[in-house]
Design a protein around this motif. Structure first.
Motif, mmCIF file in Angstrom:
data_model
loop_
_atom_site.group_PDB
_atom_site.id
_atom_site.type_symbol
_atom_site.label_atom_id
_atom_site.label_comp_id
_atom_site.label_asym_id
_atom_site.label_seq_id
_atom_site.Cartn_x
_atom_site.Cartn_y
_atom_site.Cartn_z
ATOM 1 N N TRP A 1 0.845 -1.197 0.000
ATOM 2 C CA TRP A 1 0.000 0.000 0.000
ATOM 3 C C TRP A 1 0.882 1.249 0.000
ATOM 4 O O TRP A 1 1.785 1.391 0.812
ATOM 5 C CB TRP A 1 -0.891 0.007 1.234
ATOM 6 C CG TRP A 1 -2.089 0.907 1.093
ATOM 7 C CD1 TRP A 1 -2.126 2.169 0.638
ATOM 8 C CD2 TRP A 1 -3.430 0.561 1.407
ATOM 9 N NE1 TRP A 1 -3.385 2.664 0.647
ATOM 10 C CE2 TRP A 1 -4.226 1.699 1.122
ATOM 11 C CE3 TRP A 1 -4.046 -0.584 1.919
ATOM 12 C CZ2 TRP A 1 -5.597 1.722 1.328
ATOM 13 C CZ3 TRP A 1 -5.412 -0.550 2.130
ATOM 14 C CH2 TRP A 1 -6.188 0.582 1.836
ATOM 15 N N LYS A 2 0.579 2.145 -0.938
ATOM 16 C CA LYS A 2 1.315 3.407 -1.037
ATOM 17 C C LYS A 2 1.099 4.230 0.231
ATOM 18 O O LYS A 2 -0.053 4.399 0.677
ATOM 19 C CB LYS A 2 0.832 4.184 -2.263
ATOM 20 C CG LYS A 2 1.707 5.337 -2.682
ATOM 21 C CD LYS A 2 1.182 5.927 -3.994
ATOM 22 C CE LYS A 2 2.088 7.038 -4.497
ATOM 23 N NZ LYS A 2 1.586 7.596 -5.774
ATOM 24 N N LEU B 1 -2.975 4.346 -3.640
ATOM 25 C CA LEU B 1 -2.892 3.171 -4.490
ATOM 26 C C LEU B 1 -2.332 1.971 -3.730
ATOM 27 O O LEU B 1 -1.602 2.128 -2.743
ATOM 28 C CB LEU B 1 -2.010 3.454 -5.718
ATOM 29 C CG LEU B 1 -2.498 4.497 -6.722
ATOM 30 C CD1 LEU B 1 -1.434 4.728 -7.786
ATOM 31 C CD2 LEU B 1 -3.810 4.076 -7.356
ATOM 32 N N ILE B 2 -2.664 0.789 -4.258
ATOM 33 C CA ILE B 2 -2.102 -0.467 -3.768
ATOM 34 C C ILE B 2 -1.354 -1.095 -4.933
ATOM 35 O O ILE B 2 -1.908 -1.238 -6.034
ATOM 36 C CB ILE B 2 -3.212 -1.415 -3.273
ATOM 37 C CG1 ILE B 2 -4.047 -0.730 -2.189
ATOM 38 C CG2 ILE B 2 -2.623 -2.724 -2.778
ATOM 39 C CD1 ILE B 2 -5.351 -1.436 -1.897
ATOM 40 N N VAL C 1 1.072 -3.630 -11.265
ATOM 41 C CA VAL C 1 -0.232 -2.999 -11.432
ATOM 42 C C VAL C 1 -0.613 -2.273 -10.150
ATOM 43 O O VAL C 1 -0.085 -2.555 -9.073
ATOM 44 C CB VAL C 1 -1.310 -4.041 -11.803
ATOM 45 C CG1 VAL C 1 -1.004 -4.680 -13.136
ATOM 46 C CG2 VAL C 1 -1.442 -5.091 -10.708
ATOM 47 N N PHE C 2 -1.549 -1.341 -10.294
ATOM 48 C CA PHE C 2 -1.975 -0.527 -9.165
ATOM 49 C C PHE C 2 -3.500 -0.558 -9.078
ATOM 50 O O PHE C 2 -4.197 -0.539 -10.094
ATOM 51 C CB PHE C 2 -1.500 0.917 -9.310
ATOM 52 C CG PHE C 2 -0.006 1.031 -9.443
ATOM 53 C CD1 PHE C 2 0.810 1.032 -8.330
ATOM 54 C CD2 PHE C 2 0.585 1.114 -10.699
ATOM 55 C CE1 PHE C 2 2.176 1.118 -8.458
ATOM 56 C CE2 PHE C 2 1.948 1.208 -10.828
ATOM 57 C CZ PHE C 2 2.754 1.203 -9.710
ATOM 58 N N MET C 3 -3.975 -0.619 -7.850
ATOM 59 C CA MET C 3 -5.406 -0.644 -7.587
ATOM 60 C C MET C 3 -5.769 0.472 -6.620
ATOM 61 O O MET C 3 -4.971 0.854 -5.764
ATOM 62 C CB MET C 3 -5.816 -1.991 -6.995
ATOM 63 C CG MET C 3 -5.812 -3.126 -7.997
ATOM 64 S SD MET C 3 -6.103 -4.721 -7.206
ATOM 65 C CE MET C 3 -4.522 -5.000 -6.440
ATOM 66 N N LYS D 1 -8.473 2.011 -3.626
ATOM 67 C CA LYS D 1 -8.983 1.419 -2.387
ATOM 68 C C LYS D 1 -10.287 0.664 -2.587
ATOM 69 O O LYS D 1 -10.667 -0.152 -1.748
ATOM 70 C CB LYS D 1 -9.167 2.511 -1.331
ATOM 71 C CG LYS D 1 -7.866 3.082 -0.821
ATOM 72 C CD LYS D 1 -8.095 4.066 0.296
ATOM 73 C CE LYS D 1 -8.834 5.299 -0.185
ATOM 74 N NZ LYS D 1 -8.986 6.286 0.910
ATOM 75 N N ASN D 2 -10.944 0.935 -3.707
ATOM 76 C CA ASN D 2 -12.178 0.207 -3.989
ATOM 77 C C ASN D 2 -11.919 -1.061 -4.801
ATOM 78 O O ASN D 2 -12.865 -1.724 -5.224
ATOM 79 C CB ASN D 2 -13.173 1.109 -4.717
ATOM 80 C CG ASN D 2 -12.567 1.691 -5.995
ATOM 81 O OD1 ASN D 2 -11.530 1.239 -6.474
ATOM 82 N ND2 ASN D 2 -13.226 2.698 -6.535
ATOM 83 N N GLY D 3 -10.655 -1.367 -5.053
ATOM 84 C CA GLY D 3 -10.312 -2.581 -5.754
ATOM 85 C C GLY D 3 -10.212 -2.457 -7.257
ATOM 86 O O GLY D 3 -9.878 -3.440 -7.938
ATOM 87 N N LEU D 4 -10.479 -1.286 -7.817
ATOM 88 C CA LEU D 4 -10.401 -1.097 -9.266
ATOM 89 C C LEU D 4 -8.961 -0.861 -9.694
ATOM 90 O O LEU D 4 -8.191 -0.176 -9.006
ATOM 91 C CB LEU D 4 -11.274 0.080 -9.695
ATOM 92 C CG LEU D 4 -12.779 -0.061 -9.433
ATOM 93 C CD1 LEU D 4 -13.508 1.205 -9.855
ATOM 94 C CD2 LEU D 4 -13.348 -1.286 -10.132
#
Length: 1037
Positions: free
Chosen positions: A223-224, A229-230, A243-245, A247-250
Motif C-alpha cells: 500500500w502506497k 494506491l495499492i 499494477v496498481f489498484m 482502495k475500492n479494488g479497481l
C-alpha cells in the motif's frame, strides 16, 4: 513517518485469494505533499557498507530504529543491533536462550518491527510467539502465542494496531497492547476455486471492498503510504507488470517490467516513506542448473502517468551476495537499506539531480538528460520545449543506465556519456566533432568503453565527470574506503575498449576561502555549484531540507531549487517565488538588500528550475504535475539585452524586446552615444520598415535606465544623453538624416514617422512630402499609401487642419477624401477660399486654424482696405508687438497701432510704458497724462518741456508732483539722504515732513528713528577714524 504495509501469506494449495487489512483509514486524509521532479534523475549520493559483520545465524528480516538510524536484524539465533555507518555492534540478544527458537537453527522469524513509543522491538516467529524486546533493559517478553503458528505480522503506520496472519489462514487484529479486537477468516466461500481477488478491511476489520477477479495477479501487495494506491504484480500472456489498484479494488495504471514474461519473479514491492519511489526486488525465475538465481533491485518513479526506471542494481548470482532483507528508512525517504546472505550490510543514500549540459555559449543546446531504464531521454531546450515523458530524441542502450554526464569541454558540451549497470561507459556526441559526415545536430554513438575495475557490488562508481575526450574522473566505493579515480584509455591492443585506472591516489585539497580558512558545509548538500561572488569564488550547496549555504554560511532556508548562470544565481522558493540575484553585487545575497523588482517574480506553486538556455533569456521550470513552462525572468532578459546592445547586436535585442514587451527606448537609453554613432548599422540590422516605425512610435523623453530598467552595476550618469536637446527630436533627426542618405524611397514611411514623432510634430512637412509623391511612379510607396499611413499616426481631423495650413488645395482635397467629413461641409468652404485674393486667402485659412500671427502677416499684405480688420484682429488677440513690426515707424498705421497698444497698457496698469510708446509716436499730450498718472516726474517734466508748457503751468505741475512724492516716499527719502551724508537736503525734507502735521506721537517715533540712523552713521565714522589712526601709528613705528 508513514511506513509501507507489506503482507505475505503462506498459501495452501487450495488458497488463491489475497487480502489487505486497511489498518490506517486516516492515511488517505494525510496525503503526500512532496512532488517528484519529473526531469530529474535519482543519483547515489553516498553509500555505507559493512562487509565484515560476524553475527550469529543467517539474517531473516530487519527493521530500522528511527531514533538512532541503527539496524535491528533477526536471525534464527538472535536479535542484533548495529550501526551501518561504523560497523559497530551495539546489542545482541539470544532468541534460543529462553527457548523462543530451537538451538539447532531451524527456527524462523517471520517479521520484526521497531516500536519507538514503547522503546521496544516486536518479533513474530513461525512457531506462533509474539515477543517484545525491550531496548533499554535488553529483556525478552512473550506477549502472546498462536498455536497454529504465524505466517506474517504488520503494524499500522501509527502503531496503534497490529495484524497477524495465522497458520489456520485467519487474520487477528489487536491493539498495540496486544488486546484482541477481532479474528476473521481469510478464505471466503464466495471466492471460488482459483479466484484471484483483493479484499480490503478497515481498522475495525470490517470488509470494505472486494476487487473483481484479476487473472495472473500475484501474491505481493504494497500500500502506497500516501494512501491512494495499492501496488501488486500481474503476469500477462506476453509481459510481466506491476499494477496498481484503488482502495475500492479497481485497477488504476501499470508499468511493464523490463524482463520476459517468465524470466523473473518479484519477491517484494516497497514504497519509500514519501511515496515517490517504488523499489522492486526480483530474482531469476529459472536459474541455470547448479546455479543461484540473479538478483535485481530496481527503483521506479512516476511522472505524467509514465513510470521511469531510475536505478537498477544487479547483485549477480553468488548466493552470499544476494539480498535477503530490503527496506526503506522510515525517517529519510531516499535511504535504502539491504542485507545480504553473507552478512554484508549496504545503505544507499539517493538524491534528486538534473543532468544538464554545462556550456555557457550559444553552441550549447541546453540539453537535459532523463534516465528511463535502458533509454536516455534527451531534450534540447534551445530548439524546443517538450514536456516529459516525451523528448527531443532518445538514446537506446543495451542495459539499464545508472549515471549520465555531459562533456565539460567548451564547444563540446552537447556530448554525453552514460554509465550502465554492467560497468560500461557509452559515449555519444555530435558527429561533426569526430570528423564524421553527419549533421552536427544529430547525436550518435561514438564508442563504448569498459571500466577496468573490480565491481563486486552494484554501483561501484558513484560520480562521473567527463573532463576531456579520453579522460574521466570517477568516485568509486571500495570495501573499506571511497576513492577518486582517473580513467584513461588502456594501453592494450584495442585501447578504445577499456578505460583503466592510471592514478588511484589523486591529490585532494580542502576548499579554502581567500583568507586560507577551510570551508565545509555545515550539513550534507544534495546539490552544489561554483559561483563568483564579489570577485571571489564560492561554493554553493543545497540540502535536502531546503537550506542554501554559501560556504559555511546559511543564506536561505526555503529554497526548492537553484542554478548558477553567468553572473546570476536563480532560486525558486517554497513561497512560490523565483529570484534572480546578481552575484556581481556585494549586497546581492544580504537580507536587507534593496533588490530591484526585476529580480523577483511569482511562479506556480511547487515550481522547480530545470535549466537555463545559455546566451538567451529563457528559464525552464517544471510544475508539480510534470508540465514544463518557459519564463523570461526580467533580470535575465535585461542582462542579456545589455550584452547584445554592447556588442551592437541590435536585431537580437530588438526582437527580444518586442516579444517580451520591453520598452524600446532602452535601445537608445542604454548608451546614447554608441547608438547615435551606429545608426546606419541599426537600420541595416533591423531592415524592416514596420520595426523601425515601431521603434519611432515608442520614443518618449523618459530615460528608461533610471526609471523602468535601472542597471544595478551602472552609475546614474552612464546613460546620460548623447547630445544636448530633447531626446525624441535627436533620435528622429538622426534617423531621418541617415535614412535619407541610404535610401529615401525605401524608408519613405519611416521618414514620415520621424517628422510626426518629433516633440512638435512637423505635420506640414510630412504632408508636403506626401504631396510630392503624387505623379511619381518610381517610388516604392505611393502617395495614397503614404497618406493612409499618416492617417494611422495622426487624427484625421488634425491632419485635415494641417493640410489646410499648407495652402495647397489639392493636398487638402486628398486628405479630406480620406476623412469622414461630409463633402457638403468642406467643399463650399474650399470653393470660397479659391475666390479670395492670395494673401487674404491665406489670412482666412490661418484665422480658421487659429494661427493668428501668420494670419496677421498675410492680412498686412492684403492692402490698406483691410487695416480696420487687422486692427480688430490685433486687439482681439493682443498681437500689438507683432503688428508694430509689420509697419514703418513713421506710417499712420504704426501710429494707430501704437495708440491702441498704449490704451491696452494703461488698462494693464502699465502707464509709464504706455506714455513712452505715445511719446515715441508723437502723441505728447496723451503721453504727458500717462506719465502724470503714474507719478513719473522725470518723464513728466521732460514731455512738458518738449511740448512745451508755459512756465506757470510747468511750476504748478512740479509742485504737484513734489507733494505727491513727499506723501508717498518722504520717510524713505530722508533715510536714504542721511545714509548718503546729504545733510542739507535731509534737513529740508525733515522740515517739510513736520509741516505735513502728522499726529504728535507719530512725529516723535519717526524723529527718534531718524536720530538713531544719524547716530549709527556717526558711530561708523568714528570707528573709521580710529582705525585710520591705528594704521598711522603702526606705520610710524
Amino acid at each position: 513517518m508513514l511506513k509501507t504495509i507489506n503482507i505475505r501469506v503462506r498459501w495452501s494449495k487450495i488458497m488463491c485469494i489475497y487480502f489487505l487489512i486497511v489498518t490506517y483509514l486516516h492515511i488517505s486524509l494525510l496525503g503526500c505533499t512532496s512532488h517528484l521532479p519529473k526531469m530529474r534523475n535519482l543519483g547515489l549520493l553516498q553509500r555505507f557498507s559493512c562487509v565484515d559483520l560476524s553475527l550469529p545465524g543467517s539474517p531473516q528480516c530487519l527493521t530500522i530504529r528511527s531514533e538512532t538510524g541503527t539496524v535491528l536484524v533477526a536471525s534464527e539465533l538472535a536479535i542484533t543491533e548495529f550501526d551501518p555507518r561504523t560497523e559497530e555492534v551495539y546489542k545482541e540478544v539470544s532468541l534460543t536462550a529462553d527457548d523462543y527458537l530451537p538451538e539447532d537453527g531451524s527456527g524462523v522469524v517471520v517479521a520484526i518491527q521497531d516500536l519507538p513509543d514503547q522503546e521496544s522491538v516486536c518479533v513474530a516467529t513461525a512457531s506462533g510467539d509474539v515477543i517484545l524486546y525491550n531496548l533499554n533493559t535488553s529483556q525478552l517478553e512473550c506477549v502472546g502465542s498462536v498455536e497454529s503458528g504465524l505466517t506474517g505480522m504488520t503494524w499500522s503506520p501509527d502503531q496503534e494496531l497490529v495484524t497477524l496472519t495465522t497458520g489456520q489462514e485467519t487474520i487477528i487484529m489487536m491493539t498495540k497492547d496486544f488486546e484482541p479486537i477481532t479474528e476473521v477468516a481469510i478464505n471466503q466461500d464466495d471466492f471460488g476455486e482459483g479466484a484471484r481477488k483483493v479484499r480490503i478491511w478497515n481498522r475495525e476489520c470490517v470488509l470494505q471492498a472486494t476487487s473483481e477477479v484479476v487473472n495472473g495477479l500475484e501474491q505481493l501487495l504494497c500500500w502506497k503510504p500516501s494512501g491512494s494506491l495499492i501496488a501488486s504484480t500481474q503476469r500477462h500472456p506476453n509481459k510481466h507488470s506491476v499494477v496498481f489498484m484503488e482502495k475500492n479494488g479497481l485497477l488504476h495504471g501499470d508499468f511493464t517490467l523490463p524482463f520476459g514474461k517468465e524470466q523473473v519473479k518479484v519477491k517484494e514491492l516497497l514504497w519509500n516513506s514519501d511515496s515517490t519511489v517504488l523499489a522492486v526486488w526480483m530474482e531469476d525465475l529459472k536459474p541455470r542448473e547448479n546455479d543461484h538465481p540473479n538478483t535485481y533491485i530496481q527503483l521506479w518513479t512516476v511522472g505524467n502517468y509514465h513510470w521511469y526506471l531510475k536505478q537498477s542494481l544487479h547483485f549477480g548470482n553468488e548466493a552470499l551476495r544476494a539480498p535477503v532483507c530490503v527496506c526503506w528508512d522510515p525517517e529519510k525517504p531516499l535511504r535504502l537499506h539491504l542485507l545480504t546472505r553473507g552478512w554484508a550490510s549496504y545503505t544507499y543514500d539517493w538524491g534528486w539531480s538534473t543532468q544538464h549540459s554545462h556550456g555557457n555559449d550559444c553552441h550549447d543546446n541546453a540539453n537535459v538528460a532523463v534516465i528511463d531504464g535502458d533509454k536516455i531521454l534527451v531534450t534540447t531546450f534551445r530548439q524546443c520545449v517538450i514536456p516529459p515523458p516525451m523528448c527531443a530524441f532518445e538514446l537506446q542502450l543495451p542495459v539499464p543506465v545508472n549515471l549520465v554526464t555531459f562533456h565539460s569541454q567548451a564547444q563540446r558540451t552537447n556530448e554525453l556519456a552514460a554509465l550502465t549497470a554492467d560497468g560500461h561507459i557509452y559515449v555519444y556526441g555530435q558527429g561533426e566533432s569526430y570528423n564524421l559526415k553527419l549533421d552536427s545536430n544529430i547525436i550518435c554513438s561514438l564508442c563504448v568503453c569498459r571500466v577496468a575495475i573490480d565491481q563486486e557490488e552494484p554501483l561501484t562508481l558513484r560520480l562521473l565527470l567527463w573532463l576531456s575526450e579520453d579522460l574521466f574522473l570517477a568516485v568509486a566505493h571500495g570495501r573499506h574506503l571511497t576513492r577518486l579515480l582517473k580513467l584513461t584509455p588502456s594501453d592494450s591492443q584495442d585501447p578504445k575498449d577499456t578505460l583503466e585506472i592510471r592514478y588511484c591516489q589523486l591529490s585532494l585539497t580542502e576548499w579554502k576561502d581567500s583568507t586560507g580558512n577551510i570551508i565545509n558545509f555545515p550539513r550534507p548538500c544534495v546539490q552544489t555549484a561554483l559561483c563568483t561572488l564579489s570577485g571571489e569564488e564560492h561554493l554553493i550547496g543545497l540540502t535536502e531540507r531546503s537550506h542554501l549555504y554559501i560556504g559555511d554560511s546559511l543564506v536561505a532556508s526555503n529554497i526548492s531549487s537553484f542554478v548558477v548562470y553567468d553572473d546570476f544565481l536563480l532560486l525558486t522558493t517554497h513561497s512560490h517565488m523565483c529570484h534572480c540575484l546578481n552575484l556581481s553585487l556585494q549586497s546581492a545575497l544580504s537580507s536587507d538588500a534593496n533588490q530591484n523588482d526585476e529580480t523577483v517574480r511569482k511562479v506556480e506553486r511547487g515550481s522547480r528550475i530545470v535549466s537555463v538556455v545559455p546566451q538567451d533569456t529563457r528559464l525552464i521550470l517544471q510544475m508539480p504535475r510534470g508540465n514544463l513552462e518557459t519564463i523570461h525572468h526580467r533580470a535575465l532578459v535585461l542582462a542579456q539585452l545589455r550584452k547584445w546592445l554592447d556588442r551592437l547586436r541590435f536585431k537580437d535585442a530588438f526582437e527580444s524586446m518586442r516579444k517580451l514587451r520591453i520598452n524600446l527606448n532602452l535601445i537608445y537609453d542604454h548608451n546614447p552615444t554608441v547608438f547615435l554613432d551606429n545608426i546606419e548599422m541599426f537600420l541595416k540590422q533591423i531592415d524592416s520598415i514596420n520595426c523601425i516605425n515601431l521603434f519611432l512610435t515608442e520614443l518618449k523623453e523618459e530615460d528608461t535606465t533610471t526609471t523602468m530598467y535601472p542597471c544595478p552595476s551602472c552609475s546614474a550618469s552612464s546613460s546620460a544623453s548623447g547630445k544636448g536637446g530633447k531626446k525624441v527630436d535627436i533620435i528622429c533627426d538622426a534617423l531621418r538624416s541617415t535614412m535619407e542618405t541610404l535610401d529615401p524611397q525605401k524608408y519613405c514611411l519611416c521618414i514620415l514617422t520621424s517628422h510626426v514623432r518629433k516633440t512638435t510634430p512637423e505635420l506640414e512637412i510630412a504632408l508636403q512630402k506626401v504631396h510630392e509623391l503624387r505623379g511619381e511612379s518610381l517610388n516604392s510607396v505611393s502617395a495614397e499609401e503614404a497618406l493612409k499611413y499618416l492617417l494611422f499616426l495622426v487624427n484625421v481631423n488634425e491632419l485635415y487642419e494641417h493640410s489646410l495650413g499648407t495652402y495647397d488645395f489639392d493636398l487638402v482635397l486628398m486628405v479630406a477624401e480620406k476623412s469622414q467629413k461630409d463633402p457638403k461641409e468642406y467643399l463650399p468652404f474650399l470653393n470660397m477660399l479659391k475666390t479670395l485674393e492670395p494673401n487674404y486667402q491665406r489670412y482666412t485659412i490661418d484665422k480658421h486654424l487659429k494661427r493668428y500671427r501668420k494670419a496677421l502677416h498675410h492680412l498686412s499684405n492684403s492692402g490698406e482696405e483691410h487695416f480696420t480688420e487687422l486692427l480688430s484682429l490685433v486687439k482681439d488677440q493682443r498681437l500689438y508687438s507683432d503688428a508694430l513690426e509689420l509697419y514703418p515707424s513713421d506710417s499712420e498705421q504704426y501710429k494707430t497701432l501704437s495708440v491702441a497698444y498704449a490704451e491696452h497698457l494703461v488698462e494693464q496698469q502699465q502707464a509709464e510704458q504706455a506714455g513712452l510708446l505715445l511719446w515715441r509716436c508723437g502723441e505728447n499730450a496723451r503721453a504727458l497724462q500717462a506719465f502724470i498718472s503714474c507719478t513719473s516726474w522725470r518723464n513728466t517734466l521732460a514731455v512738458a518741456t518738449h511740448i512745451p508748457l508755459p512756465p506757470e503751468q510747468l511750476a504748478l505741475l512740479a509742485r504737484d508732483l513734489a507733494g505727491r512724492d513727499l506723501c508717498h516716499d518722504c520717510e524713505e527719502a530722508i533715510s536714504a539722504l542721511i545714509q548718503g551724508a546729504a545733510w542739507e537736503e535731509a534737513l529740508r525734507l525733515v522740515s517739510l515732513f513736520f509741516h505735513l502735521s502728522p499726529p504728535l506721537p507719530v512725529i516723535a517715533i519717526r524723529f527718534n528713528g531718524f536720530i538713531i540712523i544719524i547716530l549709527d552713521y556717526l558711530i561708523g565714522i568714528a570707528v573709521f577714524f580710529l582705525n585710520c589712526i591705528k594704521i598711522l601709528v603702526i606705520s610710524g613705528n
